[in-house]
Design an enzyme around this catalytic site. Structure first.
Site, PDB file in Angstrom:
ATOM      1  N   SER A   1      32.853  43.746  45.285  1.00 38.20           N
ATOM      2  CA  SER A   1      33.343  44.006  43.930  1.00 38.20           C
ATOM      3  C   SER A   1      32.253  43.671  42.938  1.00 38.20           C
ATOM      4  CB  SER A   1      34.578  43.135  43.653  1.00 38.20           C
ATOM      5  OG  SER A   1      34.924  43.149  42.282  1.00 38.20           O
TER       6      SER A   1
ATOM      7  N   TYR B   1      38.778  35.060  43.349  1.00 42.95           N
ATOM      8  CA  TYR B   1      38.426  36.433  43.708  1.00 42.95           C
ATOM      9  C   TYR B   1      36.914  36.625  43.600  1.00 42.95           C
ATOM     10  CZ  TYR B   1      38.437  41.544  43.730  1.00 42.95           C
ATOM     11  OH  TYR B   1      38.194  42.869  44.031  1.00 42.95           O
TER      12      TYR B   1
END
Length: 270
Positions: free
Chosen positions: A141, A154
């Site tokens: 990501s 995350y």
């Protein structure tokens, strides 16, 4: 076409980017091993693929559990043969503030996003090493490039994934095993919808890529055996250049960007 007849194992196969990659690879003649913890959705999607004439094997597994991952890989190998490509796509996200760090969420995220990939690599790597061929793909990501407010676990899990794969790559390249690390921006998936709800607004400001477009870019990177894939281009450039921002400037930019989210007003403003 390169993917014809190849065995591809994909975690997080029942939704989002993983699901769309399954569809694309199946259309290119790959034999797909689907892994996901949502058994009803996994079974329904596997049946959809079979209806199109695709060869696939679907095994429900919780990637946070090492034995579950190994058992799933063993079943897929028994049905389809040794994997040529692993795509670690399973991932979850939670939002939190410094007033409520939610350590149980941190443990779950690290388990699903990072350790789930590690367990899958552990399961498939001996066969690839024995053949001296294969490819490992990690869906990371943009959040891995620099920490995002309210998403510390995350960001950390995706950064760990990226660095782990980068470390493996230098050893695996001489053994003809490729490593591709993918850094997507916002993509229209159930994961983005979930995090938008937690944040209180659309993270992408309506500019998220479709999962079809994202999967197509990832497929090209896999086919070319690229070391990295970043998209969309403009966001990728901004994220990579942010490394050169001094911490005080970066924090100021993050405060300005994230002040529009209702989560920023929980327990005090940023």
């Amino acid at each position: 076409m390169r993917f014809s007849g190849q065995v591809v194992i994909i975690t997080g196969a029942a939704s989002g980017i993983g699901q769309e990659l399954c569809r694309l690879l199946a259309r290119h003649g790959a034999r797909i091993g689907l892994v996901d913890r949502n058994k009803p959705e996994l079974d329904a999607f596997a049946e959809e693929l079979r209806q199109t004439g695709s060869v696939c094997a679907a095994v429900p597994a919780d990637v946070r559990q090492r034995d579950s991952v190994h058992d799933a890989v063993d079943q897929i190998v028994g049905a389809l043969g040794s994997p040529d490509i692993l795509i670690a796509s399973a991932g979850i996200c939670r939002a939190s503030t410094v007033h409520d760090l939610r350590i149980s969420d941190v443990e779950e995220i690290i388990g699903a996003n990072f350790l789930g990939m590690v367990y899958a690599i552990e399961a498939i790597l001996p066969a690839m090493l024995g053949r001296r061929s294969g490819q490992i793909v990690g869906i990371s990501s943009m959040a891995a490039l620099r920490g995002i407010p309210f998403e510390p676990a995350y960001s950390a899990s995706k950064a760990a994934m990226s660095v782990y794969l980068e470390s493996l790559r230098s050893e695996l390249r001489p053994l003809e095993i490729g490593v591709t690390i993918v850094f997507p921006g916002y993509v229209q998936t159930p994961l983005l919808a979930e995090i938008n709800g937690m944040m209180g607004s659309d993270m992408s400001s309506g500019r998220a890529s479709t999962k079809e477009a994202a999967a197509a870019k990832i497929m090209r990177a896999i086919e070319r055996r690229n070391a990295y894939a970043y998209f969309p281009r403009r966001l990728a450039l901004s994220a990579r250049l942010s490394h050169f921002m001094p911490p005080r400037m970066y924090d100021r930019v993050m405060r300005r960007i994230f002040s529009r989210f209702s989560i920023s007003r929980r327990g005090g403003r940023m």
